[in-house]
Design an enzyme around this catalytic site. Structure first.
Site, mmCIF file in Angstrom:
data_model
loop_
_atom_site.group_PDB
_atom_site.id
_atom_site.type_symbol
_atom_site.label_atom_id
_atom_site.label_comp_id
_atom_site.label_asym_id
_atom_site.label_seq_id
_atom_site.Cartn_x
_atom_site.Cartn_y
_atom_site.Cartn_z
ATOM 1 N N LYS A 124 -3.378 -1.765 14.585
ATOM 2 C CA LYS A 124 -3.105 -0.466 15.408
ATOM 3 C C LYS A 124 -3.886 -0.198 17.249
ATOM 4 C CE LYS A 124 -2.677 2.200 12.425
ATOM 5 N NZ LYS A 124 -2.829 2.327 11.144
ATOM 6 N N GLU B 101 1.230 -1.448 0.024
ATOM 7 C CA GLU B 101 0.431 -0.340 -0.009
ATOM 8 C C GLU B 101 0.810 1.642 0.295
ATOM 9 O OE1 GLU B 101 -1.830 2.021 3.246
ATOM 10 O OE2 GLU B 101 -1.101 0.285 4.660
ATOM 11 N N SER C 18 -13.146 1.612 9.847
ATOM 12 C CA SER C 18 -12.350 1.721 8.724
ATOM 13 C C SER C 18 -12.930 0.838 7.425
ATOM 14 C CB SER C 18 -11.068 1.051 8.661
ATOM 15 O OG SER C 18 -9.871 1.634 7.486
ATOM 16 N N ALA C 19 -12.929 1.739 6.848
ATOM 17 C CA ALA C 19 -13.301 0.628 5.280
ATOM 18 C C ALA C 19 -12.317 -0.184 4.918
ATOM 19 C CB ALA C 19 -13.488 1.785 3.990
ATOM 20 N N ASP C 20 -11.382 -0.276 5.473
ATOM 21 C CA ASP C 20 -10.606 -1.362 5.307
ATOM 22 C C ASP C 20 -11.246 -2.433 5.514
ATOM 23 O OD1 ASP C 20 -8.606 -0.070 5.231
ATOM 24 O OD2 ASP C 20 -7.036 -0.303 6.765
ATOM 25 N N ASP D 89 -17.091 5.538 13.277
ATOM 26 C CA ASP D 89 -15.528 5.608 12.838
ATOM 27 C C ASP D 89 -15.002 4.117 12.780
ATOM 28 O OD1 ASP D 89 -13.342 6.004 11.807
ATOM 29 O OD2 ASP D 89 -12.552 7.649 12.413
HETATM 30 N N1 PSU Z 1 -0.817 1.307 9.360
HETATM 31 C C1 PSU Z 1 -0.376 1.251 9.473
HETATM 32 N N2 PSU Z 1 0.344 3.094 8.575
HETATM 33 C C2 PSU Z 1 -0.434 3.128 8.649
HETATM 34 C C3 PSU Z 1 -2.372 2.480 8.134
HETATM 35 C C4 PSU Z 1 -2.137 1.389 9.007
HETATM 36 O O1 PSU Z 1 1.059 1.228 9.735
HETATM 37 O O2 PSU Z 1 -0.290 4.292 8.037
HETATM 38 C C5 PSU Z 1 -3.200 3.221 6.852
HETATM 39 C C6 PSU Z 1 -3.350 2.558 6.213
HETATM 40 O O3 PSU Z 1 -3.378 2.757 5.037
HETATM 41 C C7 PSU Z 1 -4.945 1.973 6.606
HETATM 42 C C8 PSU Z 1 -5.460 3.193 7.299
HETATM 43 O O4 PSU Z 1 -6.085 1.109 5.398
HETATM 44 O O5 PSU Z 1 -3.844 3.745 8.058
HETATM 45 C C9 PSU Z 1 -6.454 3.006 7.672
HETATM 46 O O6 PSU Z 1 -7.154 4.170 8.624
HETATM 47 P P1 PSU Z 1 -8.149 4.554 8.782
HETATM 48 O O7 PSU Z 1 -8.679 3.825 9.946
HETATM 49 O O8 PSU Z 1 -8.671 6.005 8.213
HETATM 50 O O9 PSU Z 1 -9.582 4.211 7.747
HETATM 51 MN MN MN Z 2 -12.588 6.271 9.657
#
Ligand code: PSU
Ligand code: MN
Length: 302
Positions: free
Chosen positions: A157, A24, A138-140, A136
């Site tokens: 995380k 990514e 994540s769309a992941d 909130d």
């Molecule tokens: N894990 C990491 N560093 C990052 C991310 C995840 O070690 O920068 C990023 C990834 O791209 C993940 C995103 O998809 O954070 C999730 O963000 P959000 O919570 O806004 O969906």
């Molecule tokens: Mn988010």
């Protein structure tokens, strides 16, 4: 017409069933500070190449989803102020000829479109703390519910709500399997205190799991939870102390939405005087290297 742009190397590998691993770009553009981010992007690719695996770093450049970047592309994701692009941003950037660094969700989506089956990241996005009021998540997670790709991650995380994230992955029917452990890791830490039902011991076993998932009509992704070795993890006491400070800082600064993850990661790197960064790089290297082995095992049985 909007089309994917595959690098020569990636196209050749996919046509000839050679191992490929997607990487990514948000971790490079928003997750790691300059100039270490450029070094990391190059190093992740090098780890794969040294295993005989083709790296496919993914980003949207001038409206074009790129699957595999050249040197200039890698430099751009590290040094340009790119938009953080999740799945919903892909068509917007494409139509407007804009650029974006892809999150786990967007990378998984584009990699899967290109036919790539294995993807390495640092940590998966998940359910944020306080989700009951912020919504909130994540769309992941929702993307993995309908994207057949195997993601190697050091869990999620620890700034997130780990048990809620595991519950959501269960609801979304995404298999979560520990790499040689039943303990779900907590990104910078080897253990989260949350248990998994299943573990795998070899790359071949992961390939067999992917095959079984395909044969049984599963359209979901698979999460391989790969803990950083204890010897390399962040000191847990220090970890807990600094996270507390980071949460307070985010609240005071009024950070919300997609800015939360980059803010917390950046703050934690500063506050830990770079220690969290070293651990972050180590766990990512560890994931990339395991992804390479899994991609080879997958190519082997296909
Ligand atoms: N894990 C990491 N560093 C990052 C991310 C995840 O070690 O920068 C990023 C990834 O791209 C993940 C995103 O998809 O954070 C999730 O963000 P959000 O919570 O806004 O969906
Ligand atoms: Mn988010």
């Amino acid at each position: 017409m909007t089309e994917l742009k595959l690098s020569e190397e990636v196209r050749n590998a996919l046509e000839n069933n050679l191992p490929v691993v997607a990487l990514e770009s948000t971790i490079i553009s928003h997750g790691l500070p300059r100039p270490r981010n450029l070094e990391a992007a190059k190093e992740f690719e090098e780890i794969l190449r040294s295993q005989g695996v083709v790296p496919a770093t993914i980003a949207i450049l001038d409206g074009v989803p790129n699957i595999g970047l050249d040197e200039l592309g890698v430099d751009r994701i590290a040094n340009e102020d790119l938009a953080k692009a999740s799945v919903r941003d892909i068509p917007i950037l494409a139509a407007a000829n804009k650029s974006g660094a892809t999150t786990v969700a967007a990378t998984a989506h584009l990699a899967s479109l290109a036919g790539i089956r294995v993807f390495a990241t640092g940590g998966l996005g998940g359910v944020h703390r306080g989700y009951t009021t912020s919504f909130d998540e994540s769309a992941d997670l929702s993307t993995l519910a309908n994207t057949p790709i195997t993601v190697i991650a050091a869990g999620v995380k620890s700034v997130l709500d780990i048990p809620a994230t595991l519950e959501r992955l269960e609801t979304l029917s995404v298999p979560v399997v520990g790499w040689q452990t039943r303990e779900f890791p907590a990104f910078w830490l080897n253990k989260s205190g949350y248990q998994l039902d299943w573990s795998v011991d070899s790359a071949e076993a992961v390939a067999q799991l992917m095959k079984a998932q395909d044969e049984l009509g599963g359209q979901q992704g698979i999460v391989i939870a790969n803990p950083i070795p204890v010897a390399k993890q962040w000191d847990p006491t220090e970890h807990d102390r600094i996270l507390e400070i980071a949460f307070r800082a985010a609240e005071q600064a009024g950070i919300s939405g997609k800015a939360v993850t980059p803010f917390l990661l950046g703050f934690i790197v500063e506050e830990s005087k770079g220690k969290s960064l070293e651990v972050n790089l180590d766990l990512a290297r560890n994931n990339v290297s395991l992804a390479g082995k899994i991609a080879k095992a997958w190519a082997e049985i296909n």
